[in-house]
Design an enzyme around this catalytic site. Structure first.
Site, mmCIF file in Angstrom:
data_model
loop_
_atom_site.group_PDB
_atom_site.id
_atom_site.type_symbol
_atom_site.label_atom_id
_atom_site.label_comp_id
_atom_site.label_asym_id
_atom_site.label_seq_id
_atom_site.Cartn_x
_atom_site.Cartn_y
_atom_site.Cartn_z
ATOM 1 N N CYS A 75 26.044 78.154 25.193
ATOM 2 C CA CYS A 75 26.645 77.738 25.634
ATOM 3 C C CYS A 75 27.042 75.987 25.253
ATOM 4 O O CYS A 75 27.032 74.703 25.485
ATOM 5 C CB CYS A 75 27.285 77.692 26.753
ATOM 6 S SG CYS A 75 28.900 76.864 27.760
ATOM 7 N N CYS A 185 32.798 77.056 20.661
ATOM 8 C CA CYS A 185 32.726 77.432 21.529
ATOM 9 C C CYS A 185 31.832 78.957 21.255
ATOM 10 O O CYS A 185 32.793 79.653 20.690
ATOM 11 C CB CYS A 185 33.706 77.454 22.532
ATOM 12 S SG CYS A 185 33.588 79.005 23.828
HETATM 13 N N1 DGL Z 1 30.756 79.747 25.652
HETATM 14 C C1 DGL Z 1 31.246 79.118 26.363
HETATM 15 C C2 DGL Z 1 31.284 77.863 25.406
HETATM 16 O O1 DGL Z 1 30.601 77.713 24.268
HETATM 17 C C3 DGL Z 1 32.904 78.970 27.290
HETATM 18 C C4 DGL Z 1 32.974 77.669 27.562
HETATM 19 C C5 DGL Z 1 33.743 77.868 28.996
HETATM 20 O O2 DGL Z 1 33.559 78.792 29.673
HETATM 21 O O3 DGL Z 1 34.980 77.369 29.419
HETATM 22 O O4 DGL Z 1 31.544 76.913 25.310
#
Ligand code: DGL
Length: 264
Positions: A75, A185
């Site tokens: 993430c 993301c």
């Molecule tokens: N998959 C997360 C990232 O890479 C998502 C972030 C979120 O939950 O806003 O930032």
């Protein structure tokens, strides 16, 4: 049991990190993997830095209670806000993911790079630090992908709402002449077909998934932690909300995965 046979732990605010799980599984098919999808608390990107750190601690504790030998923070938002704290407070190695603006800076011919990421990532100190190392001739055009993660978590990747939002975020970048688009993301790789329709074939779409998988392998080798036997690895997924959406995404991979919906 020797720690080599322990699992690789992966966590994300939701199902986005499954794109990283797929890369790691392809590169390291013998490794056992435990994936934690904290969908109940998504999106992290709209939360404060302290809240993101607290959630990352919770996820780390869960993975450590399952005997993970390494933790992949799949993430960008959690990496840019919490990895420093995690590395300082836990002894297992942590692999993080950051928006690939450095590789994009090497690729751009127009000297204009677009980046689509969460508010939490774009506002983080780590992102600011990385951006400051980029050649000053290069302009970075940022867009916060507000609501994209929620729509993906709700299984609405194919919706008209999603397509409209992507136009809102990407059209201004195209007008400014970007030739590279960084997906900052881990949820966004699932949007690549829609993004392609909008940006066409001349723009490079860059994400960090493969680089994270290679780094994971390298760090396991360095710590002498690669799994020793050559049996194909097991894959356990935990999700704390709506396991159907995760099942849908993973059904493209294989139907032999174990997915449990439970609170953590
Ligand atoms: N998959 C997360 C990232 O890479 C998502 C972030 C979120 O939950 O806003 O930032």
């Amino acid at each position: 049991m020797k720690s080599n046979n322990f699992s690789i732990g992966i966590f994300d605010s939701g199902i986005g990190g499954a794109s990283i799980w797929a890369e790691i599984t392809e590169l390291l098919p013998n490794e056992n993997i435990i994936y934690l999808s904290d969908s109940k608390n998504a999106p992290y990107g709209e939360k404060s830095s302290q809240q993101i750190i607290d959630l990352s601690i919770k996820n780390t504790k869960f993975l450590l209670s399952q005997n993970c030998k390494i933790i992949v923070v799949a993430c960008n938002t959690a990496t840019t806000n919490a990895i420093k704290f995690l590395r300082a407070n836990y002894s297992v190695p942590f692999i993080g993911i950051e928006p690939a603006i450095k590789p994009a800076a090497l690729e751009t011919k127009t000297n204009k790079i677009g980046i689509l990421a969460t508010k939490g990532t774009l506002n983080s100190q780590l992102f600011e630090k990385t951006s400051s190392t980029i050649d000053k001739q290069i302009t970075i055009i940022e867009a916060i992908g507000k609501d994209l993660v929620e729509l993906i978590e709700d299984g609405k990747t194919e919706s008209l709402e999603m397509k409209k939002l992507l136009h809102t975020y990407l059209d201004p970048m195209l007008k400014k002449g970007v030739d590279c688009l960084v997906l900052g993301c881990t949820h966004y790789p699932y949007l690549i077909p829609h993004i392609r329709e909008i940006v066409g074939n001349k723009i490079q779409i860059i994400d960090s998934g493969q680089a994270v998988a290679k780094q994971t392998k390298w760090i396991l080798e360095k710590h002498n932690l690669l799994k020793i036997d050559k049996k194909v690895g097991t894959h356990q997924f935990y999700i704390n909300k709506n396991k159907k959406v995760l099942e849908q995404i993973l059904s493209k991979e294989t139907s032999l995965l174990k997915i449990d919906e439970k609170d953590f």
